[in-house]
Design an enzyme around this catalytic site. Structure first.
Site, mmCIF file in Angstrom:
data_model
loop_
_atom_site.group_PDB
_atom_site.id
_atom_site.type_symbol
_atom_site.label_atom_id
_atom_site.label_comp_id
_atom_site.label_asym_id
_atom_site.label_seq_id
_atom_site.Cartn_x
_atom_site.Cartn_y
_atom_site.Cartn_z
ATOM 1 N N GLU A 161 -6.483 -7.466 -1.388
ATOM 2 C CA GLU A 161 -5.412 -7.186 -0.650
ATOM 3 C C GLU A 161 -5.053 -8.184 0.478
ATOM 4 O OE1 GLU A 161 -2.780 -4.926 -0.956
ATOM 5 O OE2 GLU A 161 -3.716 -3.641 -2.447
ATOM 6 N N ASP A 163 -7.254 3.898 9.414
ATOM 7 C CA ASP A 163 -8.514 3.278 8.699
ATOM 8 C C ASP A 163 -8.629 1.789 9.387
ATOM 9 O OD1 ASP A 163 -6.130 2.173 7.663
ATOM 10 O OD2 ASP A 163 -6.782 2.305 5.553
ATOM 11 N N LEU A 205 1.873 5.456 -3.140
ATOM 12 C CA LEU A 205 0.649 6.314 -3.825
ATOM 13 C C LEU A 205 -0.211 5.353 -4.116
ATOM 14 C CD1 LEU A 205 2.926 8.993 -5.572
ATOM 15 C CD2 LEU A 205 1.765 9.212 -3.249
ATOM 16 N N SER A 206 -0.329 4.064 -3.756
ATOM 17 C CA SER A 206 -1.619 3.050 -3.769
ATOM 18 C C SER A 206 -1.669 2.767 -5.332
ATOM 19 C CB SER A 206 -2.747 3.727 -3.502
ATOM 20 O OG SER A 206 -2.733 3.933 -2.134
ATOM 21 N N GLY A 230 5.779 1.363 -5.581
ATOM 22 C CA GLY A 230 6.563 1.391 -4.140
ATOM 23 C C GLY A 230 6.522 2.740 -3.307
ATOM 24 N N ASP A 251 -7.361 3.240 0.778
ATOM 25 C CA ASP A 251 -6.670 3.704 -0.400
ATOM 26 C C ASP A 251 -7.833 3.159 -1.497
ATOM 27 O OD1 ASP A 251 -4.423 3.841 0.968
ATOM 28 O OD2 ASP A 251 -3.674 1.983 0.456
HETATM 29 C C1 GLA Z 1 -1.677 1.339 3.192
HETATM 30 C C2 GLA Z 1 -2.697 0.848 3.642
HETATM 31 C C3 GLA Z 1 -4.143 1.583 4.006
HETATM 32 C C4 GLA Z 1 -3.602 2.713 5.348
HETATM 33 C C5 GLA Z 1 -2.417 3.002 4.953
HETATM 34 C C6 GLA Z 1 -1.859 3.642 6.262
HETATM 35 O O1 GLA Z 1 -1.684 2.477 2.280
HETATM 36 O O2 GLA Z 1 -3.340 0.213 2.292
HETATM 37 O O3 GLA Z 1 -5.163 0.974 4.015
HETATM 38 O O4 GLA Z 1 -3.609 1.794 6.353
HETATM 39 O O5 GLA Z 1 -1.281 2.169 4.516
HETATM 40 O O6 GLA Z 1 -2.689 4.765 6.370
#
Ligand code: GLA
Length: 384
Positions: free
Chosen positions: A163, A38, A128-129, A125, A174
């Site tokens: 972030e 990304d 999964l965002s 952690g 994400d």
């Molecule tokens: C994290 C970052 C994303 C992406 C992924 C790896 O989730 O927040 O922007 O770079 O790592 O694909």
């Protein structure tokens, strides 16, 4: 109302002594393929999952956000709404909301005080965002409550900027999927044009997430270091971003870069191709092709990008052994711990679970957590 939404509303009432009037929710995500592409202006193919973050809220008539973090031992914080970001020295969870508020206000929007109860069920952690989910849930809450009409993709961009303020120079994947996911679809994101395309996930396939329970932390050196290595490779290749490079171009300049830079670039260039091929595999319902692509992605992350750990590599091999042919499995997310994702025929789920139960603990000294999900909707806001 169910799950975290209901808990959030109940906790709001207990803590603030009245009923909330707004509900905002955003899911977590799992990335099916396209890792670390990304921020190289490339392609990704994530989907939203069944876990997420809920915030119930009510205007409090002041200029302060007053926050209750139910899951963090009912920790509380409050801050004055301001265009200047003033981080709390220790409450990192609150800093995401502090940063989002100031970024929104920097755009000239008027934001006033809200009482907010936050709760979620995305394991922290796990890759999964949870943080993107927190940012988008809050950004959409503020946008809707104050009639700011900020488009969801702009809320996603604000989350990405948030972030960066908190130390991680992440890409846009994400926050975008968390904001814009659609049930039963994965989202093909062109991270340069920000064009979105919904890709139907065949209904005869399950998405399995296996959390290694080795926590990853992206706020730290490794992630930002990978990004710098990619930017350096792009510079040597004379392109704006690795999205614009091909393997021929990379091989032609191999002598001008160190071996690590070469491998980092090779991962990104080949991964972009794999994402576009995976879209075709989904469209054709070709699980064997998807399996080849996902395992190639995993090996590339393991050997070229060096972001997997032994526990994660072990999980991938356990699942491959259990399913045999057509094991579409790879590490998902930023790396250095977190989760593995598999796209499987539902008839194989029990086999996979049994294999993980039998073998993972001996390898990792802990149990893994298995999550069965489909692709879910992105952010939603409701007046209660
Ligand atoms: C994290 C970052 C994303 C992406 C992924 C790896 O989730 O927040 O922007 O770079 O790592 O694909």
């Amino acid at each position: 109302m169910s799950d975290v939404r209901l808990i959030s509303a109940q906790e709001f009432e207990k803590h603030f002594g009245c009923k909330p009037t707004y509900l905002s929710y955003a899911p977590g995500r799992v990335n099916l393929i396209g890792e670390h592409t990304d921020y190289n202006d490339g392609f990704v193919l994530p989907c939203a999952i069944k876990f997420g973050t809920a915030m119930t809220a009510k205007k409090n008539g002041t200029d302060k956000m007053r926050l209750l973090a139910v899951d963090i031992d009912h920790d509380t914080d409050e801050f004055v709404c301001s265009a200047t970001f003033e981080p709390h020295e220790s409450k990192t969870w609150s800093n995401y909301l502090r940063a989002m508020t100031s970024l929104i206000m920097q755009k000239g929007h008027k934001v006033e005080g809200l009482d907010i109860a936050i709760t979620g069920d995305i394991p922290l952690g796990s890759g999964l965002s949870s943080s993107a989910s927190l940012e988008v849930t809050f950004g959409n809450l503020v946008s809707q409550v104050f009639g700011l009409d900020i488009p969801l993709q702009e809320i996603a961009l604000t989350g990405q900027a948030c972030e960066a303020l908190n130390g991680c120079k992440c890409g846009i994947m994400d926050q975008t999927i968390v904001a814009c996911g659609k049930a039963d679809n994965a989202l093909l994101i062109d991270c340069r044009s920000l064009k979105l395309e919904q890709i139907s996930v065949p209904s005869n396939l399950d998405i399995l997430i296996v959390n290694s329970n080795v926590k990853h932390a992206l706020v730290g050196g490794e992630y930002n270091e990978r990004r710098e290595q990619c930017e350096n490779a792009a510079k040597i290749l004379g392109v704006k971003a690795l999205r614009d490079a091909t393997m021929d171009m990379l091989d032609a300049k191999k002598g001008q870069m160190d071996e690590v830079t070469y491998r980092r670039a090779r991962h990104v260039i080949t991964e972009d191709d794999r994402v576009l091929e995976a879209v075709k595999a989904f469209e054709q319902g070709d699980l064997a092709k998807l399996a080849t692509l996902m395992y190639a992605s995993h090996c590339s992350m393991r050997d070229d990008f060096e972001i997997t750990i032994p526990e994660i590599d072990g999980l991938v091999e356990i699942i491959r052994e259990a399913i045999g042919e057509n094991a579409a499995v790879r590490m998902t997310g930023g790396g250095f711990g977190g989760s593995v994702v598999a796209v499987v025929d539902p008839s194989k789920v029990e086999q996979v679970k049994a294999a993980i139960d039998a073998k993972y603990e001996a390898l990792a000294g802990r149990k893994a957590t298995i999550i069965e999900t489909h692709a879910f909707n992105g952010a939603v806001f409701t007046n209660l």
